[in-house]
Each structure stands twice: as structure tokens, then as C-alpha cells.
Scaffold this motif. Structure first.
Motif, short mmCIF file in Angstrom:
data_model
loop_
_atom_site.label_atom_id
_atom_site.label_comp_id
_atom_site.label_asym_id
_atom_site.label_seq_id
_atom_site.Cartn_x
_atom_site.Cartn_y
_atom_site.Cartn_z
N ASP A 188 -69.08 46.35 6.87
CA ASP A 188 -69.88 47.55 6.61
C ASP A 188 -69.87 48.44 7.86
OD1 ASP A 188 -72.66 47.17 8.14
OD2 ASP A 188 -72.03 45.23 7.33
N LYS A 189 -70.27 49.70 7.70
CA LYS A 189 -70.20 50.70 8.76
C LYS A 189 -71.02 50.30 9.98
CE LYS A 189 -71.00 55.62 9.58
NZ LYS A 189 -72.29 55.84 10.20
N THR A 190 -72.23 49.83 9.77
CA THR A 190 -73.10 49.47 10.89
C THR A 190 -72.51 48.33 11.70
OG1 THR A 190 -75.04 50.20 9.66
CG2 THR A 190 -75.43 48.72 11.51
N THR A 191 -72.00 47.33 11.03
CA THR A 191 -71.39 46.18 11.72
C THR A 191 -70.13 46.61 12.46
OG1 THR A 191 -72.29 44.69 10.05
CG2 THR A 191 -70.52 43.82 11.43
N LEU A 192 -69.33 47.48 11.82
CA LEU A 192 -68.12 47.97 12.47
C LEU A 192 -68.47 48.73 13.76
CD1 LEU A 192 -65.11 48.51 12.63
CD2 LEU A 192 -65.43 50.44 11.08
N GLU A 193 -69.47 49.58 13.69
CA GLU A 193 -69.86 50.33 14.89
C GLU A 193 -70.39 49.40 15.99
OE1 GLU A 193 -72.40 53.34 13.20
OE2 GLU A 193 -70.70 54.71 12.95
N THR A 194 -71.09 48.35 15.60
CA THR A 194 -71.56 47.36 16.57
C THR A 194 -70.37 46.66 17.22
OG1 THR A 194 -73.59 47.02 15.32
CG2 THR A 194 -72.97 45.26 16.84
N GLU A 195 -69.39 46.30 16.42
CA GLU A 195 -68.18 45.65 16.94
C GLU A 195 -67.41 46.59 17.87
OE1 GLU A 195 -66.95 42.63 16.76
OE2 GLU A 195 -68.33 41.77 15.32
N LEU A 196 -67.31 47.87 17.51
CA LEU A 196 -66.60 48.82 18.37
C LEU A 196 -67.30 48.97 19.72
CD1 LEU A 196 -65.71 51.51 15.70
CD2 LEU A 196 -64.07 50.15 17.02
N THR A 197 -68.62 49.04 19.69
CA THR A 197 -69.39 49.14 20.93
C THR A 197 -69.18 47.90 21.79
OG1 THR A 197 -71.04 50.54 19.86
CG2 THR A 197 -71.71 49.44 21.88
N ALA A 198 -69.22 46.73 21.18
CA ALA A 198 -69.01 45.47 21.91
C ALA A 198 -67.60 45.37 22.48
CB ALA A 198 -69.30 44.28 20.99
N SER A 199 -66.66 46.08 21.86
CA SER A 199 -65.27 46.07 22.31
C SER A 199 -64.97 47.19 23.31
CB SER A 199 -64.33 46.18 21.10
OG SER A 199 -64.52 45.09 20.22
N ASN A 200 -66.03 47.84 23.79
CA ASN A 200 -65.93 48.91 24.80
C ASN A 200 -65.22 50.17 24.30
OD1 ASN A 200 -67.30 47.46 26.84
ND2 ASN A 200 -65.42 46.30 27.23
N PRO A 242 -71.64 40.19 17.86
CA PRO A 242 -70.35 40.88 17.91
C PRO A 242 -69.31 40.08 18.68
CG PRO A 242 -72.14 42.33 18.61
CD PRO A 242 -72.71 40.95 18.48
N SER A 243 -68.07 40.19 18.21
CA SER A 243 -66.98 39.45 18.86
C SER A 243 -66.39 40.22 20.03
CB SER A 243 -65.88 39.14 17.85
OG SER A 243 -65.28 40.35 17.41
N GLY A 244 -66.38 41.57 19.95
CA GLY A 244 -65.81 42.37 21.02
C GLY A 244 -64.30 42.25 21.11
N ASN A 245 -63.65 41.99 19.98
CA ASN A 245 -62.20 41.76 19.98
C ASN A 245 -61.39 42.87 19.33
OD1 ASN A 245 -62.45 39.28 21.26
ND2 ASN A 245 -62.70 38.19 19.34
N ILE A 246 -61.95 44.05 19.12
CA ILE A 246 -61.20 45.13 18.49
C ILE A 246 -60.37 45.81 19.57
CG2 ILE A 246 -61.32 47.29 17.23
CD1 ILE A 246 -63.96 46.34 16.05
N LEU A 247 -59.04 45.76 19.42
CA LEU A 247 -58.15 46.34 20.42
C LEU A 247 -57.41 47.57 19.92
CD1 LEU A 247 -56.63 43.02 21.84
CD2 LEU A 247 -58.53 44.36 22.76
N THR A 248 -57.11 47.62 18.62
CA THR A 248 -56.29 48.71 18.09
C THR A 248 -56.88 49.23 16.77
OG1 THR A 248 -54.88 47.29 16.73
CG2 THR A 248 -54.20 47.63 19.02
N ALA A 249 -56.34 50.37 16.34
CA ALA A 249 -56.74 50.93 15.05
C ALA A 249 -56.37 49.98 13.92
CB ALA A 249 -56.08 52.30 14.85
#
Length: 72
Positions: free
Chosen positions: A21-33, A2-9
Motif C-alpha cells: 500500500d502507499k503508506t507502507t511504500l512511502e515508509t520503506e522509501l524513507t527507510a531506504s534514504n 521497514p527493511s530499508g532495502n529499496i535501491l532502484t525503481a
């Protein structure tokens, strides 16, 4: 990884348009706090998860897919 770079909607929308995909998106959101909260829904909206950014500036609801019987 995960990159952990999701800041906004808007970042989330761009990832969805890009085909994440949904699983990867949720992993990214978790990594982005981002913080997940279960979301109950009615008969039409269904249940899902509300993801809120750590600074509370953005939130997004991801629905759980409900499979419907196919009518022939």
C-alpha cells in the motif's frame, strides 16, 4: 518494521506488483534514504511526490489519488 532495502525503481515496481500500500511504500522509501519532493501536476496528472534515490540513479513519482464524482 521497514527493511530499508529499496535501491532502484525496479524494486518499487516489484513491491507495487506484490500489493504494497502507499503508506507502507512511502515508509520503506524513507527507510531506504530516498528523498521526497512535492510534485505539482496539471488537471490530468494531479499532484504527487517525486522520490529520488540517495545516489540519484532512480526516481519515481507517486500520485496523490484524486477522487472524482461518480456520474450516473
Amino acid at each position: 518494521m521497514p527493511s530499508g532495502n529499496i535501491l532502484t525503481a525496479t524494486d518499487i515496481i516489484n513491491l507495487i506488483v506484490g500489493g504494497i500500500d502507499k503508506t507502507t511504500l512511502e515508509t520503506e522509501l524513507t527507510a531506504s534514504n530516498w528523498i521526497s519532493t512535492p510534485a505539482r501536476g496539471g488537471s490530468k496528472s494531479g499532484s504527487g511526490t517525486i522520490w529520488t534515490s540517495s545516489n540519484n540513479q532512480s526516481s519515481v513519482r507517486i500520485k496523490h489519488q484524486i477522487s472524482s464524482p461518480v456520474k450516473l
